[in-house]
Design an enzyme around this catalytic site. Sequence first.
Site, PDB file in Angstrom:
ATOM      1  N   GLU A  42       1.752   2.590   6.720  1.00 16.46           N
ATOM      2  CA  GLU A  42       1.383   1.135   6.881  1.00 16.46           C
ATOM      3  C   GLU A  42       1.314   1.105   8.542  1.00 16.46           C
ATOM      4  O   GLU A  42       2.332   1.425   9.150  1.00 16.46           O
ATOM      5  CB  GLU A  42       2.181   0.352   6.216  1.00 16.46           C
ATOM      6  N   ARG A 276      14.715   9.863   1.254  1.00 19.64           N
ATOM      7  CA  ARG A 276      14.827   9.265   2.680  1.00 19.64           C
ATOM      8  C   ARG A 276      15.527  10.037   3.601  1.00 19.64           C
ATOM      9  O   ARG A 276      16.767  10.384   3.109  1.00 19.64           O
ATOM     10  CB  ARG A 276      15.066   7.994   2.729  1.00 19.64           C
ATOM     11  N   LYS A 286      11.707  -0.270   9.778  1.00 22.27           N
ATOM     12  CA  LYS A 286      10.795  -0.669  10.828  1.00 22.27           C
ATOM     13  C   LYS A 286      10.988  -2.333  11.215  1.00 22.27           C
ATOM     14  O   LYS A 286      10.982  -2.422  12.292  1.00 22.27           O
ATOM     15  CB  LYS A 286       9.505  -0.717  10.185  1.00 22.27           C
TER      16      LYS A 286
HETATM   17  P1  ATP Z   1       9.012  -0.213   6.075  1.00 21.36           P
HETATM   18  O1  ATP Z   1      10.309  -0.085   6.672  1.00 21.36           O
HETATM   19  O2  ATP Z   1       8.100  -1.233   6.547  1.00 21.36           O
HETATM   20  O3  ATP Z   1       9.085  -0.265   4.322  1.00 21.36           O
HETATM   21  P2  ATP Z   1       8.148   2.381   5.587  1.00 21.36           P
HETATM   22  O4  ATP Z   1       9.392   3.150   6.599  1.00 21.36           O
HETATM   23  O5  ATP Z   1       8.108   2.798   4.247  1.00 21.36           O
HETATM   24  O6  ATP Z   1       8.103   0.986   6.097  1.00 21.36           O
HETATM   25  P3  ATP Z   1       5.548   3.477   5.678  1.00 21.36           P
HETATM   26  O7  ATP Z   1       4.539   3.467   6.595  1.00 21.36           O
HETATM   27  O8  ATP Z   1       5.048   2.639   4.389  1.00 21.36           O
HETATM   28  O9  ATP Z   1       6.962   2.969   6.286  1.00 21.36           O
HETATM   29  O10 ATP Z   1       5.828   4.884   5.283  1.00 21.36           O
HETATM   30  C1  ATP Z   1       4.827   5.923   5.110  1.00 21.36           C
HETATM   31  C2  ATP Z   1       5.639   7.026   4.420  1.00 21.36           C
HETATM   32  O11 ATP Z   1       6.578   7.208   5.140  1.00 21.36           O
HETATM   33  C3  ATP Z   1       5.770   6.448   3.149  1.00 21.36           C
HETATM   34  O12 ATP Z   1       5.499   7.416   1.897  1.00 21.36           O
HETATM   35  C4  ATP Z   1       7.420   6.418   3.175  1.00 21.36           C
HETATM   36  O13 ATP Z   1       7.977   6.989   1.841  1.00 21.36           O
HETATM   37  C5  ATP Z   1       7.613   7.478   4.038  1.00 21.36           C
HETATM   38  N1  ATP Z   1       8.944   7.215   4.983  1.00 21.36           N
HETATM   39  C6  ATP Z   1       9.428   6.131   5.441  1.00 21.36           C
HETATM   40  N2  ATP Z   1      10.609   6.165   5.707  1.00 21.36           N
HETATM   41  C7  ATP Z   1      11.034   7.382   5.528  1.00 21.36           C
HETATM   42  C8  ATP Z   1      12.375   7.875   5.781  1.00 21.36           C
HETATM   43  N3  ATP Z   1      13.485   7.425   6.235  1.00 21.36           N
HETATM   44  N4  ATP Z   1      12.410   9.246   5.089  1.00 21.36           N
HETATM   45  C9  ATP Z   1      11.282   9.874   4.579  1.00 21.36           C
HETATM   46  N5  ATP Z   1      10.389   9.293   4.349  1.00 21.36           N
HETATM   47  C10 ATP Z   1      10.114   8.317   4.614  1.00 21.36           C
HETATM   48 MG    MG Z   2       6.700   1.313   3.029  1.00 19.07          MG
END
Ligand code: ATP
Ligand code: MG
Length: 573
Positions: A42, A276, A286
Amino acid sequence: MNTTENNTSEEKRSLSFVEQLVEEDLAEGKNGRKIQTRFPPEPNGYLHIGHAKAICMDFGVAEHYDGVCNLRFDDTNPSKENTEYVENILHDISWLGFKWGNIYYASDYFEKLWDFAVWMIKKGYAYVDEQTAEEIATQKGTPTEAGKPSPYRERPAEESLALFEKMNTPEAEEGSMVLRAKLDMANPNMHFRDPIMYRIIHTPHHRTGTKWNCYPMYDFAHGQSDYFEGVTHSICTLEFVPHRPLYDKFVDFLKEYDGTADNLHDNRPRQIEFNRLNLTYTVMSKRKLHTLVDEHFVSGWDDPRMPTLSGMRRRGYSPESIRNFIDSIGYTKFDALNDVALLEAAVRDDLNKKATRVSAVLDPVKLVITNYPDGQTEEMEAINNPENEADGTHAITFSKNLWIERADFMEDAPKKFFRMSPGKEVRLKNAYIVKCTGCTKDADGNITEIQAEYDPDSKSGMSGANRKVKGTLHWVSAGHCLKAEVREYDRLFSVENPSADERDFRELLNPDSLTVRTDCYVEDYLAEKKPGDYLQFQRTGYFMLDPDSKDDRLIFNKTVGLKDTWAKEKAKG
Ligand code: ATP
Ligand code: MG
C-alpha cells in the site's frame, strides 16, 4: 563466492513450506503449471525490512519456478496514499535486486470492481447499510455469539442500487452508509459477518483524482485484483489467515459472475501465509514509523536508525546483506522476534567482502615523528581490500605530523597494552615502525601531542621490515586529510520488544541512539567517495558517506562496528 558455488548452495537449501505447497500445485498441474505472484504494497509509507521479507518470498518463488512476479500498489485508501511513496517503493525493490514483470494498481480495477459490486447487489449478495460504524460494530457479536442482522439487510436490490450510486457522489457524507456483502451473521469467522465492501471517502486519489467518492475495502479489492491479474499464489503474512475464507468466497462470486463457476478450480489464486518479520529494538508498524517521522523523533523515513530500506541503505547496509539475513531466518507459520544482532552479523559478513579499507581518526590526538624530515612526504601503498586482490591499492601520504586515536596512547600503560606508550614500538599501518619517546600535556594534564621516532628501515613491504611488533595503529597525515563529521548509531529503542510494551512507544525511544562527532579526520582519498560506496575505517567499523555531505564537510554514517560489542556493553550496564 562465485556463481557456481552460489548455485550449489541454492540447490542445497531446503525448500520453504511455501515452496513445497507451490510444488504440490505444479505437480497437480494447476493453472497450466503457470506461476505468478505479486508484491502488493500500500503506497502509504516507505518499505521496511519486514516488507523485504515479503519481497524476497514473492519474487523468490517467481524466480525459482520461472514465473513472474508483478507489483501491485494496493491503493484503495486515498486518505493515506501518495506518489512519493510509490516512487520510493519502486526504488527500494530495484535496490534489493528484484525485477518485476508489470506494475499494476488496484485503482486500475475500480471500474471492474464497481461493476462486480453492482452485480452482487442485483443478485442479492450485497446491500447498502445506512447505520453508523458504531451501530454496525455493536451488532457484530463475538466469535461464540452470533451477530444481529442489520435492519437494512433485506432491503430490495433496487433501493441498494440507488443508494450505491448515491454513495459515489460528492454529496454523500463520509460514514453515512456502506456497502456490505450479505454472507452469514452467525459465522464463527467474524470476517464473514456481512463484511464491508465499500465506504465513502472524498479525499482525492493520487491516480484517479476526484472520479470516485467511494472506495473498495481491502477484502473486496485484494483477492479480486489477484484474480483479474491471473495470480496463482497470493503469498502474504499470517494476520491474513482469518481473511482467507472470505478471499476464497469472493473468488467464488467472481467465478459465478464471469461464468466459470462450473470449474471452480481453474484460474484460482491460492493464498498462502507466512510469519512476519519482527526485529528487536525497533518497530515495524507503518503507523508508528509515521509518528516517528511526523513528530521529528528521527530526521525522516531514511534516517539511518529507521528499519526502513531507505534508512538501511543510507546507513550503509548492502542489499545482499539484507537478503542473506532474510534467507538465514527463513519462513515459518509462527510469529517470532528476530535478533537485530543477526542482521548486523550479516551486514559485517557482506561488507567484509566489499568494503574499501581506509584510514580515519575519530578522536584525534597529534603524533609528531621527531626524526622525520620537515616537509618530506611519502606515498604509502594501502591495500583496498585484503579479501579481494582485484580491488587494488590506493596511496596514502605519510609525513612528520600525523593524527592518531587518543585511545591508542597511554602514558602509564599496563603490560598488555600493545598500542603507543613511551619506550614501546608499534607499527603505523602501511608505513613505519615507530618508538614513542614522550608526550606533551596542557596545564590540566590533557595530552596535546605525542612524540615518536621512526625506523627508516622498517617501511612496510621492505625486506627486513618484519621485526615483530605487537600493535599496528591507523593514522592520517595532518597535512593530507579531510575534516569529517561522523554519526554513530545505537538502537532506536531501549527495550527489546517495544511493540509488546504497554507504555507509549515514544517513551521507549533510546535517548542516545545518535552520537555526532564533529572533529574527525579521514585520509584525503575519501574526497572521491560517494554515498553507496562501502567503506571500512580500519580498526573501527564500516561506514558510508551521507548525502548531507558538502565538499568542505564530509559526513559519514557508522554502518556497524567490526565486532558485536553491544551485548557485552549491555551486560556491563
Ligand atoms: P500496515 O502497517 O499499514 O498494515 P503493512 O506493513 O501490512 O501495512 P503493506 O504495504 O500492506 O504494509 O504490505 C505489503 C506486503 O508486505 C503485505 O503482503 C504484507 O503482508 C507484507 N509485510 C508487511 N510487513 C511485513 C513484515 N513485518 N514481515 C513480512 N511481511 C510483511
Ligand atoms: Mg497491510
